[in-house]
Design an enzyme around this catalytic site. Structure first.
Site, PDB file in Angstrom:
ATOM      1  N   LYS A   8      -0.611  -1.460 -11.767  1.00  0.00           N
ATOM      2  CA  LYS A   8       0.341  -2.305 -11.029  1.00  0.00           C
ATOM      3  C   LYS A   8      -1.110  -2.888 -10.204  1.00  0.00           C
ATOM      4  O   LYS A   8      -1.464  -2.016  -9.511  1.00  0.00           O
ATOM      5  CB  LYS A   8       1.085  -1.472  -9.662  1.00  0.00           C
ATOM      6  CG  LYS A   8       2.496  -0.558 -10.207  1.00  0.00           C
ATOM      7  CD  LYS A   8       2.090   0.769 -11.628  1.00  0.00           C
ATOM      8  CE  LYS A   8       3.233   1.083 -11.209  1.00  0.00           C
ATOM      9  NZ  LYS A   8       3.218   2.865 -11.700  1.00  0.00           N
TER      10      LYS A   8
ATOM     11  N   LYS B 215       0.865   7.778  -5.610  1.00  0.00           N
ATOM     12  CA  LYS B 215      -0.062   8.955  -6.418  1.00  0.00           C
ATOM     13  C   LYS B 215      -1.642   8.761  -5.225  1.00  0.00           C
ATOM     14  O   LYS B 215      -2.646   7.873  -6.319  1.00  0.00           O
ATOM     15  CB  LYS B 215       0.092   8.051  -7.809  1.00  0.00           C
ATOM     16  CG  LYS B 215       1.342   8.413  -8.258  1.00  0.00           C
ATOM     17  CD  LYS B 215       1.070   7.101  -8.544  1.00  0.00           C
ATOM     18  CE  LYS B 215       2.641   6.513  -9.329  1.00  0.00           C
ATOM     19  NZ  LYS B 215       3.366   7.290 -10.108  1.00  0.00           N
TER      20      LYS B 215
ATOM     21  N   ASP C   4      -5.706 -16.104  -5.573  1.00  0.00           N
ATOM     22  CA  ASP C   4      -7.283 -16.781  -5.591  1.00  0.00           C
ATOM     23  C   ASP C   4      -8.150 -15.610  -5.520  1.00  0.00           C
ATOM     24  O   ASP C   4      -9.248 -16.139  -5.439  1.00  0.00           O
ATOM     25  CB  ASP C   4      -6.630 -17.737  -3.674  1.00  0.00           C
ATOM     26  CG  ASP C   4      -5.899 -18.969  -3.863  1.00  0.00           C
ATOM     27  OD1 ASP C   4      -5.437 -18.858  -5.370  1.00  0.00           O
ATOM     28  OD2 ASP C   4      -5.417 -19.177  -3.243  1.00  0.00           O
TER      29      ASP C   4
ATOM     30  N   ASP D 131     -12.898  15.648   0.615  1.00  0.00           N
ATOM     31  CA  ASP D 131     -13.561  15.454   1.891  1.00  0.00           C
ATOM     32  C   ASP D 131     -13.649  15.010   3.043  1.00  0.00           C
ATOM     33  O   ASP D 131     -14.317  14.728   3.675  1.00  0.00           O
ATOM     34  CB  ASP D 131     -14.983  16.178   1.783  1.00  0.00           C
ATOM     35  CG  ASP D 131     -15.494  17.025   0.561  1.00  0.00           C
ATOM     36  OD1 ASP D 131     -14.761  18.014   0.940  1.00  0.00           O
ATOM     37  OD2 ASP D 131     -16.318  17.637  -0.440  1.00  0.00           O
TER      38      ASP D 131
ATOM     39  N   HIS E 151       1.282   1.517 -18.116  1.00  0.00           N
ATOM     40  CA  HIS E 151       1.407   2.254 -16.741  1.00  0.00           C
ATOM     41  C   HIS E 151       1.295   1.520 -15.084  1.00  0.00           C
ATOM     42  O   HIS E 151       0.798   1.503 -14.231  1.00  0.00           O
ATOM     43  CB  HIS E 151       1.354   3.839 -15.941  1.00  0.00           C
ATOM     44  CG  HIS E 151       1.787   4.085 -15.281  1.00  0.00           C
ATOM     45  ND1 HIS E 151       2.049   4.950 -14.488  1.00  0.00           N
ATOM     46  CD2 HIS E 151       3.921   4.134 -15.220  1.00  0.00           C
ATOM     47  CE1 HIS E 151       2.517   5.587 -13.388  1.00  0.00           C
ATOM     48  NE2 HIS E 151       3.755   4.646 -14.092  1.00  0.00           N
TER      49      HIS E 151
END
Length: 559
Positions: free
Chosen positions: A221, A457, A226, A462, A219
């Site tokens: 990504k 996601k 470079d 804090d 899953h």
């Protein structure tokens, strides 16, 4: 008469390694073994012999296909991690853009158009190397433009490596095969189907006997250019992730990254690239066409400013300097061997999900979460209860029933809503109508609204620590898929992420609460007035029927 599949050799487990930074990561720990549910194998009934033979004859083609297995894998030569190339244009931009006295720099990408343009800028400006790792690449304008740009980069001498999960490559495989034949271009697919690769039916038919393995996917990504700049986060390569789909739009987030975090991400990519589940595409059978997929439509120019007031990345690349927010960061990923169901106790003790939960346990004041798929299970509820007892305020944004693209996942989540609300969680659900955007038909005649769906996601702890990655707070991310994440220690970046999340809540989401009888209500501001809904808003009768009759049939362990 009995038809049986030949015994197959089990695939060798993938390598195991310490997570980036330490053996278990900064928030790791041991987890007790937990039982997991697998699909029970079915068997044929035993009626009269003649009937049984007839059934077997009719089913023989499918059963033989189900017995198919992957060919012997020839181990390719190990790849080399991208090294920082200061002499390249991107290397120079990264060096001058890194904030003073900060090990890493980040630019959030809340705008879909700017997120797509950032990727195209990196590919077009790369001089030495490009590494790309994606769960899904669509057979649409965005996906095809991405693949074509990589091919053009290889043609001008850039070393290009593309690793894509094999779940949905059937439509783009002709182009992947064409790319693989180009000099300087390598293509690998992760956890592949063995055969029948020209159609979805053929793939799943041939893999029917191996569904337990195939139900585990990569899953992640990630795009690296470079060895100097990277993009990681929640977006796949498809129109709906970049505000280019007329009917659906994902509210998503990823980030452009520079500095010390980039070699960590390059190390993650290298380990996936060299892992046993990553197959060179040419080693898999193929009897379909090979070739280009046509000219994709050009994207609209990205917005001049995004929700944070940031200038379009193309202008900053052209000027030779990026606006980055400084911080220290830690990159981590699930071991690729997670998909092979090996050493599960070790994998879970060192998983992305475990790392993120460990970080949440360190909170002293506030935890703000964005997760499109949210099924906390008992372990997550223990965390929510524990933080509430410590006086930590929690706010969660997820999809409403109408915005969720899986009614089964919504049912798994909905059963936890009352208890979360009773423990003081500020719970928000995205509205598909209020978070969509105006669109027009291809002829420009019929105005309408796209359906908005949450896909970001993210996590802020804090107002100090920010999580950017691919992980959902659900069983699939925890137990089945591999995930990638970055934890960033930076109050400035946390403030930016909170600003975006707050805008999503205020302008595109319902706030949930319990009434005097303990039933859920949905609150929204409509035309300046607070409106209260007493049932799931924006749902259709079909959604209700699916929710009532189908969703209870799917156990939580399979979601």
């Amino acid at each position: 008469m009995m038809l049986t599949c030949p015994r197959r050799k089990r695939a060798a487990p993938g390598p195991s390694w310490p997570l980036e930074g330490s053996r278990t990561g900064p928030y790791g720990g041991n987890l007790a073994a937990r039982q997991r549910t697998a699909l029970d194998s079915s068997h044929l009934p035993s009626p009269a012999a003649l009937w049984r033979r007839l059934v077997l004859c009719l089913a023989a083609p499918l059963l033989l296909a189900a017995c198919s297995s992957l060919p012997a894998r020839m181990a390719p030569a190990p790849g080399e991690p991208q090294a920082l190339i200061p002499a390249s244009a991107l290397g120079r931009i990264a060096a001058v853009s890194l904030p003073a006295d900060q090990p890493s720099g980040f630019r959030l990408l809340p705008d879909g158009g700017q997120a797509f343009d950032t990727r195209m800028q990196l590919i077009d400006r790369a001089e030495r190397s490009l590494d790309a790792q994606y769960y899904y690449i669509g057979h649409d304008d965005s996906g095809l433009a991405f693949l074509r740009a990589l091919t053009q980069a290889a043609a001008r001498g850039v070393r290009v490596r593309l690793l894509v999960d094999d779940l949905a490559t059937d439509a783009i495989e002709p182009m992947l095969r064409h790319m693989e034949a180009q000099a300087g271009m390598e293509v690998r697919v992760f956890n592949p189907f063995c055969c029948g690769r020209t159609s979805v039916v053929g793939r799943f038919g041939s893999g029917a006997a191996d569904l337990r393995r195939l139900n585990h996917r990569m899953h992640n990504k990630l795009l690296l250019a470079d060895g100097a700049l990277a993009v990681a986060g929640g977006r796949n390569m498809g129109d709906e992730y970049f505000a280019r789909n007329m009917h659906s739009e994902f509210v998503d987030m990823d980030a452009l990254m520079a500095g010390a975090i980039v070699p960590q991400l390059a190390s993650v990519f290298a380990r996936y690239w060299d892992s046993p589940p990553a197959w060179p595409l040419g080693q898999l059978p193929w009897d379909g066409k090979i070739g280009d997929s046509g000219e994709p439509a050009a994207p609209e120019p990205p917005s001049a400013l995004d929700a944070l007031g940031q200038t379009a990345p193309g202008l900053e690349f052209a000027a030779g300097r990026l606006t980055l927010t400084g911080g220290s960061a830690y990159a981590f990923a699930d071991p690729p061997g997670k998909v092979l169901n090996k050493d599960l106790d070790h994998l879970h003790a060192n998983s992305v999900t475990t790392q993120v939960r460990g970080a949440m346990w360190t909170a002293r004041q506030e935890v703000v979460v964005s997760s499109p798929y949210l099924i906390p299970r008992e372990m997550g509820m223990e965390l929510i209860r524990g933080l509430a007892q410590q006086g930590v305020k929690m706010s969660i944004l997820t999809n409403s029933m109408a915005a969720n693209d899986s009614i089964f996942v919504h049912t798994g989540y909905a059963r936890y809503r009352p208890e979360m609300l009773r423990h003081g969680v500020d719970l928000y659900e995205l509205s598909p109508a209020r978070s969509g955007r105006p669109t027009r038909s291809p002829m420009g005649m019929v105005p309408s609204m796209s359906i908005g769906r949450l896909h970001a996601k993210n996590l802020v702890i804090d107002r100090q620590t920010t999580f950017i990655g691919s992980m959902n707070l659900d069983p699939r991310s925890a137990d089945k898929n591999t995930e990638l994440g970055v934890l960033v220690d930076s109050p400035a970046l946390a403030a930016q992420m909170l600003k975006v999340l707050d805008m999503n809540k205020r302008t595109g989401a319902y706030k949930l609460r319990l009434d005097a009888q303990g039933s859920i209500e949905w609150l929204a501001t409509v035309d300046g007035k607070e409106t209260v809904f007493t049932s799931e808003p924006e749902t259709t009768p079909l959604m209700w029927l699916q929710n009532i009759f189908l969703s209870p049939l799917v156990p939580e362990s399979l979601l």
